[in-house]
Design a protein around this motif. Structure first.
Motif, PDB file in Angstrom:
ATOM      1  N   THR B   6      34.645  42.755  50.152  1.00 52.78           N
ATOM      2  CA  THR B   6      35.172  43.378  48.946  1.00 52.78           C
ATOM      3  C   THR B   6      34.703  44.825  48.903  1.00 52.78           C
ATOM      4  O   THR B   6      33.525  45.106  49.053  1.00 52.78           O
ATOM      5  CB  THR B   6      34.651  42.644  47.707  1.00 52.78           C
ATOM      6  OG1 THR B   6      35.038  41.293  47.814  1.00 52.78           O
ATOM      7  CG2 THR B   6      35.210  43.238  46.445  1.00 52.78           C
ATOM      8  N   ARG B   7      35.660  45.726  48.724  1.00 52.25           N
ATOM      9  CA  ARG B   7      35.275  47.123  48.655  1.00 52.25           C
ATOM     10  C   ARG B   7      34.914  47.493  47.217  1.00 52.25           C
ATOM     11  O   ARG B   7      33.884  48.083  46.963  1.00 52.25           O
ATOM     12  CB  ARG B   7      36.423  48.003  49.138  1.00 52.25           C
ATOM     13  CG  ARG B   7      36.146  49.462  48.931  1.00 52.25           C
ATOM     14  CD  ARG B   7      36.424  50.307  50.132  1.00 52.25           C
ATOM     15  NE  ARG B   7      35.899  49.839  51.381  1.00 52.25           N
ATOM     16  CZ  ARG B   7      36.494  50.002  52.552  1.00 52.25           C
ATOM     17  NH1 ARG B   7      37.645  50.621  52.609  1.00 52.25           N
ATOM     18  NH2 ARG B   7      35.957  49.566  53.664  1.00 52.25           N
ATOM     19  N   GLU B   9      34.733  46.070  43.160  1.00 55.62           N
ATOM     20  CA  GLU B   9      34.842  44.951  42.246  1.00 55.62           C
ATOM     21  C   GLU B   9      34.538  45.443  40.839  1.00 55.62           C
ATOM     22  O   GLU B   9      33.537  46.139  40.610  1.00 55.62           O
ATOM     23  CB  GLU B   9      33.857  43.849  42.647  1.00 55.62           C
ATOM     24  CG  GLU B   9      34.000  42.624  41.766  1.00 55.62           C
ATOM     25  CD  GLU B   9      33.079  41.484  42.196  1.00 55.62           C
ATOM     26  OE1 GLU B   9      32.392  41.606  43.229  1.00 55.62           O
ATOM     27  OE2 GLU B   9      33.040  40.487  41.470  1.00 55.62           O
ATOM     28  N   ASN B  29      39.401  42.918  41.924  1.00 57.91           N
ATOM     29  CA  ASN B  29      38.811  42.928  43.263  1.00 57.91           C
ATOM     30  C   ASN B  29      39.739  43.641  44.216  1.00 57.91           C
ATOM     31  O   ASN B  29      40.913  43.312  44.274  1.00 57.91           O
ATOM     32  CB  ASN B  29      38.664  41.500  43.775  1.00 57.91           C
ATOM     33  CG  ASN B  29      37.394  40.890  43.254  1.00 57.91           C
ATOM     34  OD1 ASN B  29      36.308  41.345  43.581  1.00 57.91           O
ATOM     35  ND2 ASN B  29      37.547  39.885  42.420  1.00 57.91           N
ATOM     36  N   ALA B  31      39.954  44.417  48.266  1.00 56.95           N
ATOM     37  CA  ALA B  31      39.331  44.189  49.564  1.00 56.95           C
ATOM     38  C   ALA B  31      39.476  45.420  50.445  1.00 56.95           C
ATOM     39  O   ALA B  31      40.320  46.275  50.199  1.00 56.95           O
ATOM     40  CB  ALA B  31      39.977  42.978  50.234  1.00 56.95           C
ATOM     41  N   GLU B  34      43.002  46.775  51.873  1.00 60.04           N
ATOM     42  CA  GLU B  34      44.059  46.141  51.083  1.00 60.04           C
ATOM     43  C   GLU B  34      44.868  47.188  50.321  1.00 60.04           C
ATOM     44  O   GLU B  34      44.313  48.172  49.839  1.00 60.04           O
ATOM     45  CB  GLU B  34      43.411  45.174  50.090  1.00 60.04           C
ATOM     46  CG  GLU B  34      44.400  44.419  49.232  1.00 60.04           C
ATOM     47  CD  GLU B  34      43.688  43.553  48.189  1.00 60.04           C
ATOM     48  OE1 GLU B  34      44.139  42.434  47.962  1.00 60.04           O
ATOM     49  OE2 GLU B  34      42.681  44.009  47.616  1.00 60.04           O
ATOM     50  N   HIS B  36      46.604  47.408  47.010  1.00 62.99           N
ATOM     51  CA  HIS B  36      46.554  46.594  45.812  1.00 62.99           C
ATOM     52  C   HIS B  36      47.325  47.289  44.692  1.00 62.99           C
ATOM     53  O   HIS B  36      47.049  48.430  44.366  1.00 62.99           O
ATOM     54  CB  HIS B  36      45.083  46.412  45.405  1.00 62.99           C
ATOM     55  CG  HIS B  36      44.872  45.349  44.371  1.00 62.99           C
ATOM     56  ND1 HIS B  36      44.102  44.251  44.611  1.00 62.99           N
ATOM     57  CD2 HIS B  36      45.328  45.220  43.117  1.00 62.99           C
ATOM     58  CE1 HIS B  36      44.091  43.483  43.528  1.00 62.99           C
ATOM     59  NE2 HIS B  36      44.832  44.055  42.606  1.00 62.99           N
ATOM     60  N   SER B 191      41.132  51.146  51.577  1.00 61.74           N
ATOM     61  CA  SER B 191      41.759  50.381  50.502  1.00 61.74           C
ATOM     62  C   SER B 191      42.608  51.323  49.660  1.00 61.74           C
ATOM     63  O   SER B 191      42.254  52.489  49.493  1.00 61.74           O
ATOM     64  CB  SER B 191      40.701  49.765  49.593  1.00 61.74           C
ATOM     65  OG  SER B 191      39.792  49.016  50.368  1.00 61.74           O
TER      66      SER B 191
END
Lengths: 363, 519
Positions: B6-7, B9, B29, B31, B34, B36, B191
């Motif tokens: 997880t980068r 959170e 969250n 990752a 990712e 997102h 991310s």
């Protein structure tokens, strides 16, 4: 310790009207210092500059004589400044007014009639307006910066005046001096205070200031000018035309500058010469700001700036100071005014310096 | 979860502004590597959330973990040092300076300019974002300007890149190119937090989506497994909304008619209005929904005459061609308006309430006699607005800027209603206004419609439009959808229209389609 500059939520009105006084005091103080550094007696310098001109009725009349063009021009400029229209070229419009009105006076030199004076006054106004119409057109049509155009046109106007008085309008009996014939009696402003040079222009200037005050505070035109200057989007919402305000403010300030120019040549000078103004058009910018863009404040500010001209001359004659001293004082005054304005709009907060950056990253 | 670390959170992040809970215990969250999506309507709390991550705002409650460690981000400077970069929707570039100078100004340690120029060229080519460091910004297109912002972030080797509605200013080709860059970054382990309301883009690009509504996380999903329709439903919600209790107007008299209205945008971030057509009858409240920045401002300006259009017949007020008229002339014909921005547009903050009444009321209310302002009359009318609309103020001499948002809005709405407009155009009538003032404003609008005025409400608040309007239409990219009867409108369809998918429902009627507003 470090300090932070914060914009005040609301303009501090008390400070806003107090700062011009503060600026005058600081100008006198630095003048004192300047005289000291230049090797003059500072007390005597201040006396010649600021006090002795006020001690004779002749001095007071001269004060009114110099203040009236400043007031006349500054009232017009202030209207534009309120609308965010920056006419810096009043000196050029003044010159064009003098040329238009003075030219007509020369053409009517043999006419002795009561209507000559009003007619050349109108010509002076139109001359100034027409010249201000150039930056107005450029700004309204293509959004050209009026600061640059109006300023540059000033130099064109003064050179045009020189061309005329060195050439076609030169008095044939004038021993080849670059000056026109003297205007006729009918084209000369009447003196209001016997034995001095104070002419009708001073009364006109006061009337214009009062009219300007009524215009700005009581009429829809003044209201529109203020809204355009303070909140352009709100002006668009209300349907006030920004272009109309550009035209209105430039034509008004140009017309009044033109009238001031005509008053100079039809008053104390009495003819057209290459140099008809000691920079009234530029000094009026300082007057407008020193007077807080308020027509009544401008009357007071005009008198103070007039004093700087007379005081400067007086200091030259009595104490042998250089001519530049007038300009230095005027510059100091504007500088201090703008600097102290800052305090009315911003507050300075001191705070202890901490290693905030480091803290920020600490887990 | 998955094997990828997880980068970022977020745990129970809350942020309160006066009168609103912008973020309500938000968990998120992201990752490593990712892409997102943060999806939501205007006011859902997306911008607040990313501003907290980037250190522009600070959370009232909750914690933020960066690669497993709790961090407090004091300011954007600290965020950049952590490895967080952000590309804002509207860029802040100096137009008269070169690309290189702009980049140097925006990064922490620009170092030697020649070396920086080489890095700019290197990075920009590596990611398919070609930039000439020596070009002056004013010569660049909007898409190229965005590249500067992105390259500026990339130079600092970010591990999280936040992009706020990046495609709203781009052409389709530029969007394609941007997506390639973002995918490349993702494969390199960066991310990306991607804010948008464009459903098709999110489906194309994103690995995961978190849906915000009213400041809360309401759902999360894999966009590739969802349809645009199902995401729209998540975004807008399917709960029963308070529906307009109004019968609708029975009159046939059209007070405002707009036919094929076109208007070019006047600045870089503007929207061009294309063929906007609608009409509003006597006693009707017509709602215009849409996500911010889809032409609402331009439409407001065109309707009110702040920017007249080229063809008079495109706007008819009570049957008279008014398209070429300015704002003052349209006001004389009975069209009043309330712009979205209170301070500086609807009112001059430094001026008193009385003067602000004069601003829009001088013509209709006979406040002038031969050019002079009748101050007494203006003062009396302002007092009436203050009294009738229950405006809390020290007096009509108080400056508009000294009033709270809700009270100033009541004054502004009251000012226009007092002028008895035939047509009222009102934008965001209750934006940033407390519930009491909002109810009062809604009541006043109902009463005005009852008296026979036609009212156009432009709002991004769908609930408000559902409660207020008889008919509504959706504006997207400068085009207005067909108008629909509010009581019969399907939330799904509105959601799709807002997400830029015109006509989707006609081709793919889903199982849950139809009327979501069963009363």
């Amino acid at each position: 310790m470090s300090f932070k500059v914060e914009k005040r939520q609301e303009l501090d009105l008390r400070l806003f009207y107090l700062t011009p006084v503060l600026a005058v005091v600081l100008t006198v103080l630095s003048g004192f210092l300047l005289f000291l550094l230049m090797g003059y007696d500072p007390f005597l310098g201040i006396y010649y500059f600021f006090i002795s001109p006020l001690l004779s009725s002749y001095g007071l009349a001269e004060l009114g004589l110099k203040a009236s063009p400043l007031i006349l021009i500054a009232v017009g400029l202030a209207i534009g400044f309120r609308a965010n229209v920056w006419n810096i070229g009043a000196e050029g419009q003044l010159t064009m007014g003098a040329i238009a009105g003075g030219g007509l006076a020369l053409a009517l030199i043999d006419v002795q009639a009561f209507w000559v004076l009003p007619l050349i006054c109108v010509a002076g106004i139109i001359g100034g307006m027409a010249y201000a119409a150039i930056p107005a057109f450029l700004k309204a049509r293509w959004d050209v910066n009026e600061i640059l155009t109006s300023l540059m046109l000033t130099y064109v106007a003064t050179l045009f005046l020189s061309t005329l008085v060195f050439g076609p309008w030169k008095d044939p009996m004038g021993f080849n001096f670059p000056q026109s014939e003297m205007f006729a009696e009918s084209a000369t402003l009447p003196i209001v205070l016997e034995g001095t040079r104070l002419h009708l222009g001073v009364i006109v200037a006061l009337l214009v200031a009062v009219t300007g005050w009524v215009l700005m505070t009581r009429t829809i035109i003044g209201f529109q000018i203020r809204v355009v200057g303070q909140a352009p989007a709100a002006a668009a919402f209300a349907g006030f035309s920004r272009k109309r305000m550009i035209w209105l403010s430039l034509l008004t300030s140009g017309g009044l500058a033109g009238l001031a120019g005509l008053f100079e040549v039809a008053g104390p000078i009495g003819q057209l010469i290459p140099s008809i103004s000691p920079g009234y058009g530029f000094t009026a910018i300082i007057v407008a700001f020193l007077g807080r863009l308020h027509p009544i404040g401008i009357i007071g500010a005009g008198l103070i700036m007039a004093l700087s001209y007379i005081g400067g001359e007086n200091a030259q004659v009595e104490a042998g100071m250089p001519q530049a001293v007038t300009g230095v004082f005027q510059g100091l005054l504007l500088f201090f005014l703008l600097a102290s304005d800052f305090l009315a709009r911003y507050r300075i907060r001191f705070e202890a310096h901490t290693a905030k950056r480091k803290e920020a990253l600490a887990p | 979860m998955t094997a990828t670390p997880t980068r970022l959170e977020l745990r129970a992040i809350s942020k309160r502004f006066p009168g609103v809970l912008a973020n309500d215990s938000v968990d998120l969250n992201v990752a490593a590597g990712e892409i997102h999506a943060l999806l939501g309507e205007n006011g859902a709390g997306k911008s607040t959330l990313v501003k907290i991550i980037y250190g522009v705002l600070h959370a009232d409650e909750g914690e933020m973990l960066w690669e497993g460690e709790t961090v407090k981000v004091a300011d954007p400077h600290a965020a950049r040092n952590l490895g967080i970069g952000m590309v804002f929707q509207h860029f802040s570039l100096f137009e008269a300076m070169t690309v290189l100078e702009n980049i140097a100004l925006g990064i922490e340690n620009p170092g030697d300019m020649n070396a920086l120029a080489e890095r700019v060229i290197e990075v920009s080519h590596a990611y398919g974002l070609p930039l000439d460091p020596g070009r002056e910004v004013h010569t660049l297109s909007v898409g190229e300007r965005q590249r500067i912002e992105i390259v500026r972030c990339l130079l600092q080797n970010p591990r999280l890149l936040i992009m706020d509605e990046p495609t709203s200013v781009l052409t389709p080709q530029e969007v394609e190119r941007l997506f390639e860059t973002l995918r490349q970054l993702s494969t390199e382990g960066v991310s990306i937090l991607y804010i948008s309301h464009k459903l098709d883009e999110i489906k194309q690009l994103c690995d995961r989506a978190t849906i915000l509504r009213g400041g809360k996380v309401v759902d999360s999903c894999d966009p590739k497994q969802e349809t645009a329709k199902s995401m729209a439903a998540m975004m807008i919600g399917t709960e029963v909304r308070p529906l307009s209790q109004r019968e609708g107007s029975s009159s046939e008299k059209i007070r405002l008619e707009v036919q094929g209205l076109n208007l070019d945008s006047d600045h870089a971030f503007g929207v061009t209005l294309r063929d906007v057509t609608f009409s509003v009858r006597e006693g009707e409240i017509f709602g215009i929904a849409g996500v911010a920045g889809n032409g609402q401002n331009e439409l407001f300006q065109a309707l009110t005459g702040e920017r007249p259009v080229h063809i008079a017949q495109e706007i008819l007020i009570d049957g008279m061609a008014a398209g070429r008229m300015g704002a003052a002339a349209r006001r004389r014909m009975g069209m009043c308006s309330v712009p979205e921005e209170r301070n500086g547009h609807a009112a001059v903050p430094e001026m008193s309430l009385t003067e602000n009444f004069i601003l829009s009321g001088y013509g209709r209310m006979g406040l002038l006699s031969s050019g002079f302002i009748r101050n007494d009359a203006a003062e009396e009318l302002s007092r009436r607005v203050v009294k009738d609309f229950n405006v809390k103020t020290a007096g009509v001499g108080a400056s508009a800027g000294s009033l709270s948002g809700g009270n100033l809005q009541k004054f502004i709405v009251g000012r226009e209603i007092l002028q008895n407009p035939g047509v009222l155009v009102i934008s965001q009538p209750t934006w940033g206004v407390d519930a009491g003032a909002a109810a009062a404003i809604h009541e006043a609008l109902f009463a005005l419609a009852e008296k026979g005025s036609a009212i156009i409400v432009i709002s991004q608040d769908l609930d408000e439009l559902m409660a207020l309007s008889d008919h509504l239409a959706v504006i997207n990219m400068g085009s207005l959808s067909k108008s629909m009867v509010t009581a019969k409108a399907s939330i799904d369809e509105i959601g799709l229209l807002m997400g830029g998918l015109h006509g989707m429902t006609e081709h793919q009627p889903g199982p849950n389609g139809g009327n979501a507003n069963v009363v």
